[in-house]
Design an enzyme around this catalytic site. Sequence first.
Site, PDB file in Angstrom:
ATOM      1  N   THR A  79       0.927  -1.395  -0.108  1.00 27.88           N
ATOM      2  CA  THR A  79      -0.051  -0.070   0.027  1.00 27.88           C
ATOM      3  C   THR A  79       0.899   1.377   0.010  1.00 27.88           C
ATOM      4  OG1 THR A  79      -2.026  -0.949   0.912  1.00 27.88           O
ATOM      5  CG2 THR A  79      -1.693   1.454   1.469  1.00 27.88           C
ATOM      6  N   GLN A 187       0.698  -9.126  -6.768  1.00 26.25           N
ATOM      7  CA  GLN A 187       0.212 -10.399  -6.851  1.00 26.25           C
ATOM      8  C   GLN A 187       1.051 -11.434  -7.837  1.00 26.25           C
ATOM      9  OE1 GLN A 187      -1.869 -12.126  -5.141  1.00 26.25           O
ATOM     10  NE2 GLN A 187      -3.027 -10.537  -4.200  1.00 26.25           N
ATOM     11  N   SER A 207       5.201  -6.706  -2.546  1.00 22.95           N
ATOM     12  CA  SER A 207       5.087  -6.866  -1.049  1.00 22.95           C
ATOM     13  C   SER A 207       5.475  -8.023  -0.686  1.00 22.95           C
ATOM     14  CB  SER A 207       3.600  -6.737  -1.095  1.00 22.95           C
ATOM     15  OG  SER A 207       3.267  -7.132   0.451  1.00 22.95           O
ATOM     16  N   HIS A 209       4.910 -10.236   1.972  1.00 22.48           N
ATOM     17  CA  HIS A 209       4.036 -10.985   2.759  1.00 22.48           C
ATOM     18  C   HIS A 209       3.110 -11.818   1.784  1.00 22.48           C
ATOM     19  CE1 HIS A 209      -0.176  -9.514   3.151  1.00 22.48           C
ATOM     20  NE2 HIS A 209       0.504  -8.185   2.456  1.00 22.48           N
ATOM     21  N   THR A 245      13.711   5.093  10.362  1.00 23.91           N
ATOM     22  CA  THR A 245      14.725   4.195  10.594  1.00 23.91           C
ATOM     23  C   THR A 245      14.365   2.752   9.779  1.00 23.91           C
ATOM     24  OG1 THR A 245      15.284   4.757  12.744  1.00 23.91           O
ATOM     25  CG2 THR A 245      16.111   2.584  12.151  1.00 23.91           C
ATOM     26  N   CYS A 329      -9.349  -7.072   1.239  1.00 20.05           N
ATOM     27  CA  CYS A 329      -9.378  -5.842   1.301  1.00 20.05           C
ATOM     28  C   CYS A 329     -10.906  -5.153   1.165  1.00 20.05           C
ATOM     29  CB  CYS A 329      -8.431  -4.891   0.413  1.00 20.05           C
ATOM     30  SG  CYS A 329      -6.724  -5.267   0.705  1.00 20.05           S
TER      31      CYS A 329
END
Lengths: 385, 401
Positions: A79, A187, A207, A209, A245, A329
């Site tokens: 995102t 995806q 992404s 995950h 950081t 989502c």
Amino acid sequence: MRQKGREIHMIYFDNSSTTRPDESVLESFIAANMKYYANPASLHVLGREAEALLKRSKEQMLKLIDNESGEVVLTSGGTEANNLAILGIAEAYRSRGNHVITTQIEHPSILNACIKLEEIGFEVDYLAVDAQGLISIEELEKKLRKDTILVSIMHVNNEIGTIQPIRQCAELIKKSSRAVFHSDCVQSFGKLPVSMESLGLDAITVSAHKMNGLKNSGALFLKKNVTPHAINFGGGQENGLRSGTVSVPNAVAMAKAMRMSTIHEDSADYREWRNLLIDACSLYENIRILSPHHGAPHILSISFKSINGEVAVNYFQEHGIIISTSSACSSKNKNAGHVIEAIGLENKFKNGVIRVSFGNTNTKDEIAEFIKVLKSFMELIERGM
Amino acid sequence: MKWKEILIRYGELSLKGRNRNHFVRKLRNNIKGAMSDLKSIQLRAERDRMFLIADEESDMQKAIERLPYIFGIQSFSPVAMCEADLDAIKEKALEVVGTEDTAGKTFKVEIKRADKTFPYVTAELQQALGGHVLHHFPELIVQMKKPDILLHVDIRKEGAFLTSKVYKGAGGMPVGSNGHSLLMLSGGIDSPVAGYLLMKRGVSIDAIHFASPPYTSELAKQKVMDLTEKLCSFGAPVRLHVIPFTELQQAIVQQVPDNLSMTTTRRMMLQIADKVREEIGALALVTGESLGQVASQTLESLTAINEVTSTPILRPLIAMDKLDIIELSERIGTYETSIRPYEDCCTIFTPSNPKTKPKLEKVHRFESFFDFQPLIEEAVRNREVIEVWRQHEKDDFEDLL
């Protein structure tokens, strides 16, 4: 009835929502946390070590995505990377023009960022899709203008698995505009070949995950000389593009997850399983297959006539199988999702959408089990109608 | 495009008379060293040129990436091979010309027909091939003198060899062919450039660096190691000698007045470097000094500092402008590392107004109050010798990633 959190063994077919982290990724994450916990921006020796490890992690990521001369900005996930791509690039190239093109079936992190762009005076065109979820190259050609500064088209749709012709789009965009071409590849990475070079892209979102990496970890890859404006502000880390950081352990885990997933990029198993499911579903008149035949190998979206998708999710869950209604989502929204609207599904099927998505923990036996449960579910609803 | 071999043309090597074999051997060894991880590569050296042959296509690609950085190579060209048959040659010619940017370029075919049994004579072949290529690349313009693209076809018994692309080499002479020297490497912009220029002239080098912990940090040392590693990429391994300099520097501060301490410091450094040079059997010292750049680099200062040794000190940058040096350091890729902002032993204890015209007799007088020799010898003895190119062999990160 199983008690919450104490399931015996659940078959997990919701890998497009998120995946279980790979053990080796977790091991690397822990090891990096224990040994290289220093702030990579620190001058001392521990900081330098952490910085060197961060650099190596990034080099590995850049190599895996064929962008060795470019940059990668680490973010808190897909995102944020998508937000940075849309808001940051549009703002940075505003002197060139005011026009942005995307599609109607993007992830909300693209669509809502585009709505924000419209609010601050940009003009955004949303490409329509056909029943398969495919955009039309002709429409893109018509919409491209001299002042188009950004085009964002997702590689694989998260709800139905449509693969867009990115390469063709890239050729067209390069030919008729100066626009930066971004693609949300959340995806597709690790399931299909994703290469900055061969897809002809300028920016890619990934992404961790979704490929057995960790949550809260994503990246925006940028081709050399593509520089967005920052959308958050602070200490100027990541070349000023993403203050805060930098988590070296997350970078390590993501680099590893990317490497592991590209090793298994040949998704022959997924293709076979998906075909088995398609064959099984084709037996029933009350099931509509939404995913295109040449869609992503790991996503199958189907819809039950006059049934709520949630009912199916509950039924399969009772029988030990986790699936989802369209995407996580939007699955808690009552209305049919924007993708389902965009592909123009007839009303009777709109509410009955479910998505089955494979990951590396699945086996062929689990597919057989799914088909068995599907059969009993169909018997149940056909009796009830 | 699948290349069969790479034709490597020597630089000024071919001008050398009886020493030529020595130069060619050095070049061959340097190329071999630079390609040591590419298993399928073989080298065949001839009098005027060398051939690099690789079975693996990926090795060939990497060789093409690395060759431009190796000194002693004028230029090189990948060569494609096919059977000595007109149709096959025509086909291959298109492939070879296809690797070039042809828009608006001039073009010529050149044939060498070593195999006289080949059924077409040179002129026929030239016409047939030229016509075929022009038909497929109509944007090309034929030009006999100095064409942009020269398609060279060599017809031998074992087949036809085609080449067109010419990559520019790094020029210079093979590193190691002109002896060995010791480079004084501070970590600034100039000294790595000086090292590069000497290596380009065929000198292999060791580097010496002065560290004054805790005034200078581990980072400053790492920076110098990174620079040394960069130097290694120009053709031959460079060893780094790190001298513990703190005690000596403290002694200087106590013994010598502020405005002369810089001169004495440089004199001590030079003596240490000279001793190390002697131990490793190098012939000269190399510095990045450039006339008038700072107080220690005026002609008067250089004279006062140079007095401690009669060893030749090579100063390749002596007449170069700072901006030109910066440009060169950017081009060879040392600039980014050089500008990392850590204290080095030259920037600590810097007097506010060092003498630009130090008087030698004054320097002698102040240095005479204290015996620096034991400290100099101790510094030489306690130096750390780092083979930076081996540092990567053990790699903690590999397992994590």
